[in-house]
Design a protein around this motif. Structure first.
Motif, PDB file in Angstrom:
ATOM      1  N   MET A   1       0.827  -1.207   0.000  1.00  0.00           N
ATOM      2  CA  MET A   1       0.000   0.000   0.000  1.00  0.00           C
ATOM      3  C   MET A   1       0.865   1.263   0.000  1.00  0.00           C
ATOM      4  O   MET A   1       0.556   2.243  -0.672  1.00  0.00           O
ATOM      5  CB  MET A   1      -0.930  -0.010   1.218  1.00  0.00           C
ATOM      6  CG  MET A   1      -1.955   1.109   1.217  1.00  0.00           C
ATOM      7  SD  MET A   1      -3.069   1.040  -0.208  1.00  0.00           S
ATOM      8  CE  MET A   1      -4.037  -0.410   0.203  1.00  0.00           C
ATOM      9  N   VAL A  31      -7.339   4.864  -3.328  1.00  0.00           N
ATOM     10  CA  VAL A  31      -7.469   4.391  -1.945  1.00  0.00           C
ATOM     11  C   VAL A  31      -8.347   5.376  -1.178  1.00  0.00           C
ATOM     12  O   VAL A  31      -8.690   6.452  -1.680  1.00  0.00           O
ATOM     13  CB  VAL A  31      -6.087   4.274  -1.265  1.00  0.00           C
ATOM     14  CG1 VAL A  31      -5.220   3.242  -1.986  1.00  0.00           C
ATOM     15  CG2 VAL A  31      -5.374   5.627  -1.215  1.00  0.00           C
ATOM     16  N   THR A  35      -6.002   6.679   3.872  1.00  0.00           N
ATOM     17  CA  THR A  35      -4.867   5.773   3.661  1.00  0.00           C
ATOM     18  C   THR A  35      -3.519   6.483   3.603  1.00  0.00           C
ATOM     19  O   THR A  35      -2.566   6.054   4.274  1.00  0.00           O
ATOM     20  CB  THR A  35      -5.088   4.922   2.397  1.00  0.00           C
ATOM     21  OG1 THR A  35      -6.256   4.122   2.583  1.00  0.00           O
ATOM     22  CG2 THR A  35      -3.890   4.021   2.134  1.00  0.00           C
TER      23      THR A  35
END
Length: 202
Positions: A1, A31, A35
């Motif tokens: 991520m 996202v 995030t």
């Protein structure tokens, strides 16, 4: 991520959107709004992570480069590798340099990461004068980091064109190294400085 967020930040910077918001970044990365904050905490931290990404790329390329035995030659190869990375995505890299050098930016590990790169470049210090080798190995990584960062700051400001970046960066490294190399290694370094300055001694 984290890599996904950094990739998105690079795309935005590459399109000239240096003033992107965290919302813009989240949308680009696909996202949630939270995030980027959860992964990095702030935009400044993202820019520091992008800087670390550049130094990692330099280190990876240096690890596979054909390096000479002497420290001076190794450093000059490291300069070429570093410049190649910076010119690979100039718009992105100028934006990163500007961000991490701006007032109020969060302190990060840029200096230590850069010094580690130049430590790799120096290797065991072959070709450094025996009488000052230990001092050189301890001091040169930081001084090379400062010198290279200085050249990059002028490039970021548009005062050094891309075509001159390698020559100017090599000359800066030569100036730092000159007082520490053995006599035989001084000739090439002096030639680099002469070419950069347009001056030579009789």
């Amino acid at each position: 991520m984290r890599e996904r967020v950094l990739d998105a930040a690079e795309r935005l910077l590459g399109r000239g959107a240096a003033a992107f918001s965290m919302r813009d970044l989240a949308e680009e990365a696909g996202v949630s709004f939270a995030t980027p904050f959860n992964q990095f905490g702030s935009k400044a931290a993202i820019m520091l992570a992008l800087s670390a990404r550049r130094i990692d790329a330099m280190s990876q390329r240096l690890a596979t480069a054909a390096l000479p035995d002497d420290a001076g030659g190794r450093v000059l190869v490291a300069v070429d590798v570093a410049v190649e990375v910076m010119l690979g995505a100039p718009d992105v890299n100028r934006a990163v340099m500007a961000a991490i050098g701006s007032p109020g930016a969060e302190p990060g590990g840029v200096s230590s990461n850069s010094s580690a790169y130049w430590t790799e470049a120096l290797g065991a210090g072959a070709g450094l004068a025996a009488g000052t080798r230990l001092v050189a190995i301890a001091a040169l990584p930081d001084q090379l980091a400062v010198a290279f960062r200085g050249v990059l700051s002028f490039w970021t400001a548009g005062e050094i064109p891309a075509a001159e970046l390698t020559r100017r960066a090599r000359a800066a490294a030569a100036a730092v190294l000159l007082g520490f190399v053995e006599r035989d290694g001084r000739r090439e370094l002096l030639a680099l400085l002469e070419a950069a300055s347009g001056a030579s001694d009789p």
